[in-house]
Write a protein that holds these residues in place. Structure first.
Motif, PDB file in Angstrom:
ATOM      1  N   ASP A  41       0.806  -1.310   0.049  1.00 53.17           N
ATOM      2  CA  ASP A  41      -0.013  -0.027   0.208  1.00 53.17           C
ATOM      3  C   ASP A  41       0.971   1.214   0.024  1.00 53.17           C
ATOM      4  O   ASP A  41       0.402   2.299  -0.750  1.00 53.17           O
ATOM      5  CB  ASP A  41      -1.007   0.112   1.292  1.00 53.17           C
ATOM      6  CG  ASP A  41      -1.917   1.220   1.327  1.00 53.17           C
ATOM      7  OD1 ASP A  41      -2.847   1.143   0.349  1.00 53.17           O
ATOM      8  OD2 ASP A  41      -1.999   2.155   2.051  1.00 53.17           O
ATOM      9  N   ARG A  45       0.943   4.171  -2.718  1.00 47.60           N
ATOM     10  CA  ARG A  45       0.664   5.649  -2.260  1.00 47.60           C
ATOM     11  C   ARG A  45       1.970   6.617  -2.654  1.00 47.60           C
ATOM     12  O   ARG A  45       1.691   7.708  -3.119  1.00 47.60           O
ATOM     13  CB  ARG A  45       0.816   5.612  -0.521  1.00 47.60           C
ATOM     14  CG  ARG A  45      -0.564   5.302   0.028  1.00 47.60           C
ATOM     15  CD  ARG A  45      -0.330   5.072   1.678  1.00 47.60           C
ATOM     16  NE  ARG A  45      -1.516   4.480   2.242  1.00 47.60           N
ATOM     17  CZ  ARG A  45      -2.379   5.123   2.879  1.00 47.60           C
ATOM     18  NH1 ARG A  45      -2.270   6.398   3.015  1.00 47.60           N
ATOM     19  NH2 ARG A  45      -3.364   4.371   3.357  1.00 47.60           N
ATOM     20  N   LEU A  48       1.293   7.399  -6.416  1.00 41.44           N
ATOM     21  CA  LEU A  48       0.073   8.414  -6.453  1.00 41.44           C
ATOM     22  C   LEU A  48       0.689   9.977  -6.115  1.00 41.44           C
ATOM     23  O   LEU A  48       0.326  10.885  -6.662  1.00 41.44           O
ATOM     24  CB  LEU A  48      -1.071   8.084  -5.685  1.00 41.44           C
ATOM     25  CG  LEU A  48      -1.708   6.723  -5.965  1.00 41.44           C
ATOM     26  CD1 LEU A  48      -2.967   6.822  -4.853  1.00 41.44           C
ATOM     27  CD2 LEU A  48      -2.367   6.961  -7.278  1.00 41.44           C
ATOM     28  N   SER A  55      -6.223   9.490  -4.154  1.00 39.54           N
ATOM     29  CA  SER A  55      -7.048   8.251  -4.176  1.00 39.54           C
ATOM     30  C   SER A  55      -8.199   7.970  -4.205  1.00 39.54           C
ATOM     31  O   SER A  55      -8.876   8.636  -2.983  1.00 39.54           O
ATOM     32  CB  SER A  55      -6.290   7.193  -3.177  1.00 39.54           C
ATOM     33  OG  SER A  55      -7.073   5.879  -2.918  1.00 39.54           O
ATOM     34  N   LEU A  58      -9.235   5.436  -0.633  1.00 35.60           N
ATOM     35  CA  LEU A  58      -8.885   5.972   0.493  1.00 35.60           C
ATOM     36  C   LEU A  58     -10.353   6.902   1.180  1.00 35.60           C
ATOM     37  O   LEU A  58     -10.506   7.995   0.714  1.00 35.60           O
ATOM     38  CB  LEU A  58      -7.549   6.791   0.776  1.00 35.60           C
ATOM     39  CG  LEU A  58      -7.170   7.348   2.278  1.00 35.60           C
ATOM     40  CD1 LEU A  58      -6.578   6.022   2.973  1.00 35.60           C
ATOM     41  CD2 LEU A  58      -5.997   8.274   1.958  1.00 35.60           C
ATOM     42  N   VAL A  72      -5.138   2.660  -0.122  1.00 37.28           N
ATOM     43  CA  VAL A  72      -5.182   3.353  -1.635  1.00 37.28           C
ATOM     44  C   VAL A  72      -5.241   2.112  -2.793  1.00 37.28           C
ATOM     45  O   VAL A  72      -5.531   2.364  -3.830  1.00 37.28           O
ATOM     46  CB  VAL A  72      -4.033   4.194  -1.927  1.00 37.28           C
ATOM     47  CG1 VAL A  72      -3.970   5.395  -0.856  1.00 37.28           C
ATOM     48  CG2 VAL A  72      -2.835   3.559  -1.982  1.00 37.28           C
ATOM     49  N   CYS A 101      -6.652  -0.828  -7.727  1.00 35.14           N
ATOM     50  CA  CYS A 101      -6.230   0.432  -7.460  1.00 35.14           C
ATOM     51  C   CYS A 101      -6.817   1.474  -8.175  1.00 35.14           C
ATOM     52  O   CYS A 101      -7.235   1.388  -9.428  1.00 35.14           O
ATOM     53  CB  CYS A 101      -4.744   0.542  -7.748  1.00 35.14           C
ATOM     54  SG  CYS A 101      -4.058   2.034  -7.520  1.00 35.14           S
TER      55      CYS A 101
END
Length: 255
Positions: A41, A45, A48, A55, A58, A72, A101
């Motif tokens: 994860d 992150r 991103l 996200s 989230l 995320v 995702c």
């Protein structure tokens, strides 16, 4: 209500889709034996954040969820079908992992999922994953103007059933745009020639979910999110965000 996207909007959604593809590739690269799901994860992150994306997963809390989603990515391992929450579990040799995702960039969302094995694969798992990917390809091929939602559903379901796999009841794809989940719903099984007519500008998440045991039944963990096969068999999940265009389907979350 279905929002038809302009060519410019679809190009902007492609930018979000590229971020999703990069995140999934990075997670897959990091998903080795011994890797912790929480670390995967964190990998997503980082992708991103570096892309300037947010996200849509989230903090997401649909009506069925007792708590907002805390990560995320969804990490669904072995008998988990979808919506697995990344935790302290460390991947083991032979695990089957599905990772879902999403990314929001410039106000637009991309959403995709991939399944793969870790370490030494089981032949049965490779067949299951290959069938999920074939079902996704069949669904994408049916996403052309003039077809109907039922044509996509029939294409996906035919591939899954022909291989003897189950399709979790009530779960499937959806429209994508400014929000992660928009109209219309895109079932993973259905009758051809039924449902909404596909038009250029529609953007859909097509996402086959297959269970190896052949049953459509599932259970939900105490976390209120993770869905598992009722018979304990393994599951696979494949997904792309796809635009319906006059020139044919355009995959917005391709690498």
């Amino acid at each position: 209500m279905v929002e038809l996207k302009t060519e410019q909007s679809i190009d902007e959604m492609r930018a979000a889709g590229r971020v999703v593809a990069h995140a999934l590739a990075a997670v897959r690269e990091a998903a080795r034996v011994g890797a912790c799901l929480l670390d995967l994860d964190r990998v997503a992150r980082d992708v991103l954040r570096e892309a300037g994306a947010a996200s849509p997963f989230l903090g997401y809390r649909p009506e069925f969820a007792p708590v907002p989603f805390p990560a995320v990515i969804c990490t669904s391992v072995n008998d988990a079908i979808v919506h697995g929450i990344p935790g302290a579990y460390r991947l083991r040799d032979g695990d089957l992992v599905s990772v879902d995702c999403g990314a929001r960039l410039g106000g637009w969302v991309g959403d995709a999922a991939v399944s793969f094995t870790v370490g030494r694969p089981r032949p049965a798992d490779l067949r299951l994953i290959a069938t999920a990917e074939a079902a996704l390809a069949a669904g994408i091929a049916a996403a052309v103007p003039g077809n109907r939602i039922g044509d996509i559903a029939h294409a996906v379901g035919t591939v899954c059933r022909a291989a003897g796999y189950g399709i979790p009841d009530g779960f499937g794809g959806h429209g994508v745009g400014r929000r992660m989940h928009e109209d219309p719903g895109v079932p993973n099984e259905g009758r051809p020639g039924r449902g909404m007519t596909l038009r250029p500008g529609m953007v859909l998440a097509i996402e086959p979910m297959l269970t190896a045991g052949g049953t459509d039944e599932y259970t939900c963990d105490g976390d209120g999110w993770t869905l598992r096969t009722a018979d304990g068999s393994r599951a696979a999940h494949a997904e792309h965000t796809v635009a319906v265009t006059a020139d044919g389907p355009r995959i917005l979350t391709a690498p």
